[in-house]
Design an enzyme around this catalytic site. Sequence first.
Site, PDB file in Angstrom:
ATOM      1  N   ASP A 178       0.817  -1.222   0.000  1.00  0.00           N
ATOM      2  CA  ASP A 178       0.000   0.000   0.000  1.00  0.00           C
ATOM      3  C   ASP A 178       0.842   1.260   0.000  1.00  0.00           C
ATOM      4  OD1 ASP A 178      -2.586  -0.624  -0.422  1.00  0.00           O
ATOM      5  OD2 ASP A 178      -3.200  -0.645   1.676  1.00  0.00           O
TER       6      ASP A 178
ATOM      7  N   ASP B 173     -11.426  -7.775   9.833  1.00  0.00           N
ATOM      8  CA  ASP B 173     -11.315  -9.241   9.897  1.00  0.00           C
ATOM      9  C   ASP B 173     -12.471  -9.861  10.669  1.00  0.00           C
ATOM     10  OD1 ASP B 173     -10.361  -7.964  12.146  1.00  0.00           O
ATOM     11  OD2 ASP B 173      -8.703  -9.342  12.490  1.00  0.00           O
TER      12      ASP B 173
HETATM   13  O1  UPG Z   1      -3.722   0.896   4.687  1.00  0.00           O
HETATM   14  C1  UPG Z   1      -3.389  -0.200   5.113  1.00  0.00           C
HETATM   15  C2  UPG Z   1      -3.248  -0.457   6.500  1.00  0.00           C
HETATM   16  C3  UPG Z   1      -2.844  -1.719   6.900  1.00  0.00           C
HETATM   17  N1  UPG Z   1      -2.577  -2.700   5.975  1.00  0.00           N
HETATM   18  C4  UPG Z   1      -2.108  -4.023   6.438  1.00  0.00           C
HETATM   19  O2  UPG Z   1      -2.969  -4.571   7.378  1.00  0.00           O
HETATM   20  C5  UPG Z   1      -2.259  -5.460   8.217  1.00  0.00           C
HETATM   21  C6  UPG Z   1      -2.654  -5.272   9.665  1.00  0.00           C
HETATM   22  O3  UPG Z   1      -2.322  -3.981  10.114  1.00  0.00           O
HETATM   23  P1  UPG Z   1      -1.615  -3.719  11.520  1.00  0.00           P
HETATM   24  O4  UPG Z   1      -1.508  -2.269  11.696  1.00  0.00           O
HETATM   25  O5  UPG Z   1      -0.394  -4.558  11.607  1.00  0.00           O
HETATM   26  O6  UPG Z   1      -2.708  -4.245  12.543  1.00  0.00           O
HETATM   27  P2  UPG Z   1      -2.645  -5.411  13.656  1.00  0.00           P
HETATM   28  O7  UPG Z   1      -3.458  -4.950  14.804  1.00  0.00           O
HETATM   29  O8  UPG Z   1      -1.273  -5.834  13.938  1.00  0.00           O
HETATM   30  O9  UPG Z   1      -3.434  -6.568  12.870  1.00  0.00           O
HETATM   31  C7  UPG Z   1      -4.510  -7.341  13.390  1.00  0.00           C
HETATM   32  O10 UPG Z   1      -5.725  -6.620  13.444  1.00  0.00           O
HETATM   33  C8  UPG Z   1      -6.168  -6.093  12.192  1.00  0.00           C
HETATM   34  C9  UPG Z   1      -7.485  -5.370  12.436  1.00  0.00           C
HETATM   35  O11 UPG Z   1      -8.356  -6.169  13.151  1.00  0.00           O
HETATM   36  C10 UPG Z   1      -6.304  -7.192  11.145  1.00  0.00           C
HETATM   37  O12 UPG Z   1      -6.538  -6.604   9.894  1.00  0.00           O
HETATM   38  C11 UPG Z   1      -5.040  -7.985  11.044  1.00  0.00           C
HETATM   39  O13 UPG Z   1      -5.164  -9.070  10.139  1.00  0.00           O
HETATM   40  C12 UPG Z   1      -4.675  -8.509  12.427  1.00  0.00           C
HETATM   41  O14 UPG Z   1      -3.467  -9.256  12.363  1.00  0.00           O
HETATM   42  C13 UPG Z   1      -0.767  -5.202   7.968  1.00  0.00           C
HETATM   43  O15 UPG Z   1      -0.238  -6.281   7.225  1.00  0.00           O
HETATM   44  C14 UPG Z   1      -0.776  -3.951   7.145  1.00  0.00           C
HETATM   45  O16 UPG Z   1       0.263  -3.935   6.210  1.00  0.00           O
HETATM   46  C15 UPG Z   1      -2.731  -2.451   4.627  1.00  0.00           C
HETATM   47  O17 UPG Z   1      -2.489  -3.313   3.797  1.00  0.00           O
HETATM   48  N2  UPG Z   1      -3.143  -1.207   4.228  1.00  0.00           N
END
Ligand code: UPG
Length: 810
Positions: A213, A499
């Site tokens: 992204d 999710d």
């Molecule tokens: O504009 C964006 C923002 C985030 N992401 C991706 O989304 C994922 C999750 O984002 P992160 O900020 O790491 O959130 P986490 O809280 O660590 O992730 C958990 O919580 C999120 C929201 O519930 C879920 O989407 C994820 O799968 C889950 O692992 C990462 O791979 C990011 O690269 C994108 O692709 N585009």
Amino acid sequence: MAATAASTMSAAAAVTRRINAALRVDATSGDVAAGADGQNGRRSPVAKRVNDGGGGKDDVWVAVDEKDVCGARGGDGAARPPLFRTYKVKGSILHPYRFLILLRLIAIVAFFAWRVRHKNRDGAWLWTMSMVGDVWFGFSWVLNQLPKLSPIKRVPDLAALADRHSGDLPGVDVFVTTVDPVDEPILYTVNTILSILAADYPVDRYACYLSDDGGTLVHYEAMVEVAKFAELWVPFCRKHCVEPRSPENYFAMKTQAYKGGVPGELMSDHRRVRREYEEFKVRIDSLSSTIRQRSDVYNAKHAGENATWMADGTHWPGTWFEPADNHQRGKHAGIVQVLLNHPSCKPRLGLAASAENPVDFSGVDVRLPMLVYISREKRPGYNHQKKAGAMNVMLRVSALLSNAPFVINFDGDHYVNYSQAFRAPIQIKAMDIANKFGSSTSFVGTMLDGANQERSITPLAVLDESVAGDLAALTACAYEDGTSWGRDVGWVYNIATEDVVTGFRMHQQGWRSVYASVEPAAFRGTAPINLTERLYQILRWSGGSLEMFFSHSNALLAGRRLHPLQRVAYLNMSTYPIVTVFIFFYNLFPVMWLISEQYYIQRPFGEYLLYLVAVIAMIHVIGMFEVKWAGITLLDWCRNEQFYMIGSTGVYPTAVLYMALKLVTGKGIYFRLTSKQTTASSGDKFADLYTVRWVPLLIPTIVIMVVNVAAVGVAVGKAAAWGPLTEPGWLAVLGMVFNVWILVLLYPFALGVMGQWGKRPAVLFVAMAMAVAAVAAMYVAFGAPYQAELSGVAASLGKAAAASLTGPSG
Ligand SMILES: O=c1ccn([C@@H]2O[C@H](COP(=O)(O)OP(=O)(O)O[C@H]3O[C@H](CO)[C@@H](O)[C@H](O)[C@H]3O)[C@@H](O)[C@H]2O)c(=O)[nH]1
Ligand SMILES: [Mn+2]
């Protein structure tokens, strides 16, 4: 009952996220390792390893007899082991557990009835508020407890599947998301991709997609490097059957049992591959500067340009180091690049060892699965919907390029920890088919094949002009205008926890999910260790949960296809932060007691105390039972309790406040990406733990800590003023127990806000002791004489102790 509820919910919180995990559609979190000894008659080497790996837990789990469920007979009439086994918690643990839950339910009802019969006349508002809190505590406990009444897990026998259906495994599209090569260190993402490329699944049946992204050239070129390094890494994994297949994690491991076929060659191959990996990492690390230097050279040749240049001497279509129109964050073209094309269906063996190829791959299939880089188009004025938007673009692009019937999703910091993991869900699907249509191996095979036939598009050999045009259209922001994407199609939009809601929508439509566990753990990921970062993450999660409750994805509104217990679980999932508002105020209650000694929550106090102790004790005993089968240690559980208290003093009430504001003003919540590290290159992997970033979110918890330290000080002062053996004295000491309990729970938080000082907990204890001593001295000097004079010693002290006992008990 305040205290009860706090601990009720501490257990609840631990499980809330776990429920969430179990309900996720993406396989990344849907698996928790808790191996069980399959009591199958036959055990292949792999199955044996699986079972041994999870050994020692069969004192908790017993296999459910499934003879009639899975029809243990193959098409040829011979008895076959089932593809997976279902386990339940054995009766000698489960029955007392359920009995305790019933007992606690009765105790709570009795407690409510008793409180209603003993309504406080003075301080009625306090009594009423605490009743409301208690009712909510009880209700949320029931929501949390109900779905846990009958724990079940399924353990697939991966070897059985390999034997029976290896020829007809269906296609899988694997999606990885990333945004930023710094906030989400590129080394993680590179390892995610390598672990996927090296997975033990037929190479021509799966494809790996990376969504970037950020649209940065660094990510793209990292994938070019990955494609190159994979030519060495993947055959090496296959040759020596190494685990896990994420190189960073593999090389970090101590010695392990050898599972491959050529032990004699491991040492030299290992050394060679390790050296190559170190060099690969250096190249990845220096990508940013390599690209800058290259760009400087090209820009010098083209006066007036400030572009970012690709290795082939053309402009990078994504974002540039020096932002320019159409080449900046949030405004750039869409990019789809196939880095590794779909492999042929026939195995291709590698070369024998030679001067150029020091590693002998002559007996190893060296094909690699498809690898695609995607960066969707970004334009101002569009809501790009973060991860959900990225996932939907990948759904469309993959439909054109590989169109597998199954998808698996990884964040950029997750990896495949057990190379056979992709097989487990397929296995359960196969079982499902067998249960419906009978268990003839060849028949089930054709059904799985049928699933595969949905792959209606033959993999593209070359991307011709027309396909390129299609891909551009599919990654464009305008593509979804006026469509159902994000509503009825694909990942769901406009929610911070896409999710959970997407999983909910699937369940609502009648999809069923199964909790499967393999040993070793199928997938792993990272969690932020920096306090601020972690608090923001759980703020996003809890905020998203509340948003879910106040949306049309409310579990109460779901149709009849949602299982009743699933409905309860989702209700719990989308309301769990609310209870913390009450916990927050209970934690602050000692303030009352510092100002005045006139408040009671409940009288008669002795009985109240007895009820409290009983329900608190019960919730903890129930928690101990859960620890037994959850596959966690007692220490894990204690940490969970601590972190729950940290969350419920600051983060969850904030989420509730945000939600209330949103309902009133209509304005949503801005949620930021979880930064995976702050100290990108500082070698110390715990550096993040000691970095304090001061944010308002820390304030409420700090306030509660201060209040409770002061309360301890006053209690000590009282004990000193009246003597610890007098009634007011020991009541004060007893009351202090609750304040100390809060402080113990908040201990990790205190260390967290100390930053570098957190490395020396002794400093904290000394500071606390001094603060307590100071408050106690102040109380003895000013407070005690003043209050004695004001309200008469005996009466005031009895009440004061009451307040100190009930106050902090949340
Ligand atoms: O504009 C964006 C923002 C985030 N992401 C991706 O989304 C994922 C999750 O984002 P992160 O900020 O790491 O959130 P986490 O809280 O660590 O992730 C958990 O919580 C999120 C929201 O519930 C879920 O989407 C994820 O799968 C889950 O692992 C990462 O791979 C990011 O690269 C994108 O692709 N585009
Ligand atoms: Mn993450």
